[in-house]
Each structure stands twice: as C-alpha cells, then as structure tokens.
Design a protein around this motif. Sequence first.
Motif, short mmCIF file in Angstrom:
data_model
loop_
_atom_site.label_atom_id
_atom_site.label_comp_id
_atom_site.label_asym_id
_atom_site.label_seq_id
_atom_site.Cartn_x
_atom_site.Cartn_y
_atom_site.Cartn_z
N ILE A 32 0.83 -1.20 0.00
CA ILE A 32 0.00 0.00 0.00
C ILE A 32 0.87 1.25 0.00
N ALA A 33 1.93 1.24 0.81
CA ALA A 33 2.80 2.41 0.88
C ALA A 33 3.42 2.73 -0.48
N ALA A 34 3.83 1.72 -1.22
CA ALA A 34 4.42 1.96 -2.54
C ALA A 34 3.42 2.59 -3.49
N LEU A 35 2.17 2.15 -3.44
CA LEU A 35 1.14 2.70 -4.32
C LEU A 35 0.80 4.14 -3.92
N VAL A 36 0.78 4.41 -2.61
CA VAL A 36 0.55 5.78 -2.16
C VAL A 36 1.71 6.67 -2.60
N ALA A 37 2.93 6.17 -2.43
CA ALA A 37 4.12 6.97 -2.71
C ALA A 37 4.20 7.39 -4.17
N ARG A 91 11.96 -1.27 -15.41
CA ARG A 91 11.90 -1.66 -14.00
C ARG A 91 12.04 -0.40 -13.14
N VAL A 92 11.01 -0.06 -12.41
CA VAL A 92 10.97 1.18 -11.62
C VAL A 92 11.88 1.05 -10.41
N ARG A 93 12.80 1.97 -10.29
CA ARG A 93 13.74 2.00 -9.17
C ARG A 93 13.33 3.10 -8.18
N PHE A 94 13.94 3.08 -7.01
CA PHE A 94 13.63 4.11 -6.03
C PHE A 94 13.97 5.50 -6.56
N THR A 104 19.32 -13.73 5.68
CA THR A 104 20.69 -14.19 5.58
C THR A 104 21.59 -13.55 6.63
N ASN A 105 21.43 -12.24 6.81
CA ASN A 105 22.28 -11.51 7.75
C ASN A 105 21.61 -11.25 9.09
N ARG A 106 20.39 -11.80 9.24
CA ARG A 106 19.64 -11.71 10.51
C ARG A 106 19.51 -10.28 10.99
N ARG A 107 18.95 -9.44 10.13
CA ARG A 107 18.79 -8.03 10.48
C ARG A 107 17.63 -7.42 9.71
N MET A 108 17.28 -6.22 10.09
CA MET A 108 16.25 -5.47 9.38
C MET A 108 16.89 -4.64 8.28
N ALA A 109 16.22 -4.55 7.14
CA ALA A 109 16.66 -3.69 6.05
C ALA A 109 15.55 -2.69 5.75
N VAL A 110 15.92 -1.43 5.59
CA VAL A 110 14.96 -0.38 5.27
C VAL A 110 15.34 0.22 3.93
N PHE A 111 14.56 -0.12 2.91
CA PHE A 111 14.82 0.39 1.56
C PHE A 111 14.06 1.71 1.38
N SER A 112 14.74 2.69 0.74
CA SER A 112 14.17 4.03 0.68
C SER A 112 14.73 4.79 -0.51
N ASN A 113 14.42 6.09 -0.54
CA ASN A 113 14.92 6.98 -1.59
C ASN A 113 16.37 7.39 -1.36
N ASP A 114 16.98 6.92 -0.28
CA ASP A 114 18.36 7.29 -0.01
C ASP A 114 19.29 6.81 -1.12
N PRO A 115 20.41 7.49 -1.35
CA PRO A 115 21.32 7.14 -2.45
C PRO A 115 21.75 5.68 -2.45
N GLU A 116 21.92 5.07 -1.27
CA GLU A 116 22.35 3.67 -1.20
C GLU A 116 21.40 2.74 -1.94
N PHE A 117 20.11 3.11 -1.98
CA PHE A 117 19.10 2.22 -2.58
C PHE A 117 18.53 2.79 -3.88
N ALA A 118 19.17 3.81 -4.44
CA ALA A 118 18.62 4.50 -5.61
C ALA A 118 18.32 3.56 -6.77
N ASP A 119 19.16 2.54 -6.96
CA ASP A 119 18.99 1.64 -8.11
C ASP A 119 18.28 0.33 -7.76
N VAL A 120 17.77 0.24 -6.54
CA VAL A 120 16.99 -0.93 -6.15
C VAL A 120 15.60 -0.83 -6.75
N GLU A 121 15.12 -1.93 -7.33
CA GLU A 121 13.77 -1.94 -7.89
C GLU A 121 12.75 -1.94 -6.75
N VAL A 122 11.82 -1.00 -6.80
CA VAL A 122 10.82 -0.86 -5.74
C VAL A 122 10.00 -2.13 -5.59
N ALA A 123 9.59 -2.70 -6.72
CA ALA A 123 8.74 -3.90 -6.67
C ALA A 123 9.47 -5.09 -6.07
#
Length: 529
Positions: A45-50, A164-167, A189-208
């Motif tokens: 839902i958040a992706a569709l709102v965004a 492919r839509v990226r952040f 795999t790394n036993r942690r939380m990941a927060v994907f966002s508009n930050d530069p680190e995730f700019a080329d990550v596909e939102v879907a």
Amino acid sequence: MAVPVYGIFEGGGAKGIAHIAGMKAAEDTGLEFIGVAGASAGALIAALVAVGYEADELFDPNAPLSNLLTRNGTTPLSLLGEREWARFETAQSKGERAAKWGAIAGFTGAWLASRNAVRVARDIASAGGYFTTENVREALNTFLREKLLLHYANEGREAQIPERVRFRDMDPVAVKQCCSLKIIVTDVTNRRMAVFSNDPEFADVEVAEAVAASIAIPGVFKPARIPSYAAGADALYADGGLVSNLPVWVFTDEKLNYERQKLPLGKVPVVAFSLRDLEHERAAAPEAGPLSYWSSVARAAIFGGQTVAQLFAADLQQLQMPTRLNVAEFNFTAVRVSQGYYDAYHEALLKLRQQIELLPARRRQLLSDYHQKAITLLRTLLGTPDVPNVRVALIKPLDHTQSFRVESSFNMDADADDRFVFSRLLGGVPRAYTEKSPVYIDFAAVWRAGIPENMTKYEFALLRKTLNSAFCLPIFPNPADWQEQVPENRAQPLGLVYIDSDGSLSQAFQDRATIQALATYSLALAAAL
C-alpha cells in the motif's frame, strides 16, 4: 490547505485492504502524505501511495469491479496462482480436519484426512514457503510505471522511466506527485532489518523487488531475493513484519528536517494505520492446545513488539482500523471486502477528524480560555496588569513508562520546552500527579542549584531560562474529587495543568481562593485528555 503527515501502514496479509479505506479517510480529512512506510501488506500500500495513487483508484466500494487489479485483468488469486491457491486452501482445511480426526479416530483417521496437507507441508518445508512473490512483483512494477508515465504526460514532460521502476525514479524531488517511501524487509541471511528508501544507497533498487520481499510471509511465500540491490543481491529476504510490523519510528530524522525547514514552530503528525481483527474479537477464546499456543506466540512476537516504539514516537496518531478479513483470505468476495471497507473508513474518518482536526483545535481553545482566566486572577490578586509571560500546558504521564510529556501548550510556541519529556523521579509536576494536590516550583532556586537530580544536561538546556516560578494542578474527571479533603482518596488524575511565569507566582499559590478557582477551571480541561 492540506495538512502534511507521515503515513505508516501495518502488515496483515489480506487484511491490508483496510488500508485503502484509511487512505480515503485521510484524503477526505485534508491530509497530504509527505512520506509513507510499511511492512508486508503495508509495504504494498505504501508503494502505491508513494507513487501517487489515490484511494478510489485502488478500490471504490461504489464500483468494486473496477478496482486496480480488475482493470488490469488480474485478481489476488491469480497473483498467487489459482491452482497453487486451491491446493494450499485444501491442505489448510484438511489439516484442520486431520487434527479433529486425530482426536476422534486416532492416527489412521488423521493420516487419511491429511495426505494433501502433508504434501503441501513437505513443499513448504523444502522451499521455506509455498507461493512465490514473482507475480506480485511484476504486477506492482506495472502499476508503478503506469502511474509515473501518467505524471510525466500530464506535465508535458518527456518520460524517461525504465522498464523496472527504481527508487530513484520515484524520488519526490524529481517527481512532485510522489512522496518519500520506506519499505521494511527482514534480511534473513544476515539476521537483520533492512529499510529500503529513496536514499542514495538504494537509488537503483527496484521498488517492486523490495516490496515483494517485504510481503514474503514465512511458510506462505518462499524467501525472496532482491537482485537489483548490489550490496545484498544474494541474500534471502522475508516479511518485513517479522522485525517491525508498524515502523512508526522510520521517519524520525526526515520528520525533524522537514519541521526545521518548513514548520519551525509546528509538528508533523505521524499517522499509523494499524489493523484490528473484528472476527477475532468476536470469536470465543480458542481451546488450549499446541496449535493455538504457537499461533498466539507468533501473533505476540509480530504485533506485540511494536509497543515500546509506539510509546516514545513523537506526534504519533494511531488508528486501529477494524477489518473482517483474515490474514490469508485472498479469495475474498466483493461484498465482503466492501463491508470491511466501510467498517474501516468510518472508524478512520472519525478518529482522524478527532485527532488531527477537532482535538488539537479543542485543546488550543481550552488552554487559551484557561490562560485568560489565570491571567485575570493573577492580575486581580497581584494588583498589577503586568504578569510576566504566563504560559500554560497540559501534561500527561506516558503509559507504562517512567516519564511525563507536555501534550499541548499555550504561549509556549517560541520555547524549546513545549514538548518536554521528563522523568517521574523529578519533584514538581510528577509530585502533583502522585500526591493528587497542587505543587509549587521555585525556578529561581532551580537555577541557583544547577541541573536537578534525575534530569540530564540536555533536558535542563531545554527549559526557558527566564522562568521564575510555576505551579501544577492535577486534572480530575469531576468536581467531587476537589471537594474530597483527603488527597489520597481522590481519583487518579487524567493529567495535569501547568502554569509558569517569568515573574513570581508564590503569592498566588499561597492564596487559597486563587488555587480553588484555578482548580475549578481545570475541570474543563478534562475534555482535552
């Protein structure tokens, strides 16, 4: 003028459809999402709102067959795989039947009733889940890209949207119809939380891809990968709700920066859309047993873990929206989802109007009235029209913590302590609450003594340094509490009203008639708490 807010959407499988009703209520209340986040179904839902979808585009109860999926020739079951869903549902029902037959007819009866369930369970055990998220990923990418192309076309701009839509393609700086987006995912795999966002680190990550990973409920969906994330392309990801099902904290820094730039004297609410299961509330308590126990453990782990974060989240407005759907009820009918939509819409609309519109305005008016009455009393008592900088605030204890917080204030906007949070171990305000009686604070003595015990230097720095004195009165629900002569027999206060001044209030505090009048006036403030 639209009210800027951050929206947080809770995970909940098929129940997440209720979030669309929450979106509609927010639109009808004049709220504008400047950032959205979610886990699991809330991430979808958040992706569709965004990207700029409005509620009616996703689902309109007046035209239930024209929802986003239907317009694109698909259904929730087709996204899962209709054949796979049929096997999964059959296995689920036969598994329940097997448990009953096991009690009635022993092992043989249970085995005959559960052969298909065993096959599905074997598939889940070997692959970590039964369904894949591929169809959801492809459908969401299509929806995001179509909306972005429409934004560009409406502005007469040349579209440069990849397949492919990226952040980076949904960055609100580049596309004003978009807002900030954060997707919560569990990095297994790394036993942690990941927060994907508009930050530069995730700019080329596909939102879907990120969203598809966030909805991968263990045991239902196979673990997902995010190939477009160079730093973790080979990692396995699962349902973001496992680590933070309602991430109310996720915009803390961004919210602060927005307020610094655009609202230096104001605050941006964080609206958390959580899901309340009507069917579960109405059902009788489950019978004791291993299945019931482990189901309760899972729910407590996922949903109970939000409590601490919510207690300390600043400016949080939480909406518990009722829903009739079950987590895995992806074969819902149009009638059933429409009924659920209206349940959630009316609840969300009522609460948003109270919490965003009516309650803050009501509090401001009540505090303004109280301030005026206090000024009049003080001027009469002191025999002077000049009472230096009188301020008034409502203060409440934070539930299940050792802290108090200024909830609302009048004439404190220019000061840093208008949203002060402080320990119950302090004297003054906390003592008025526990002793259920008025308390005087001599700030002149405080400044001479330096940082009080149980207060940090950072908290001390927030206090208005020209303060001379203050007093605090408990707010009771009815007049009879003030008539009770023994304070310990009074009801538990709803909160406190705090009055301070750059001048001395000692004479006013010692005047019984003034304190009685202010105590009487404070009864009206109960409506604000």
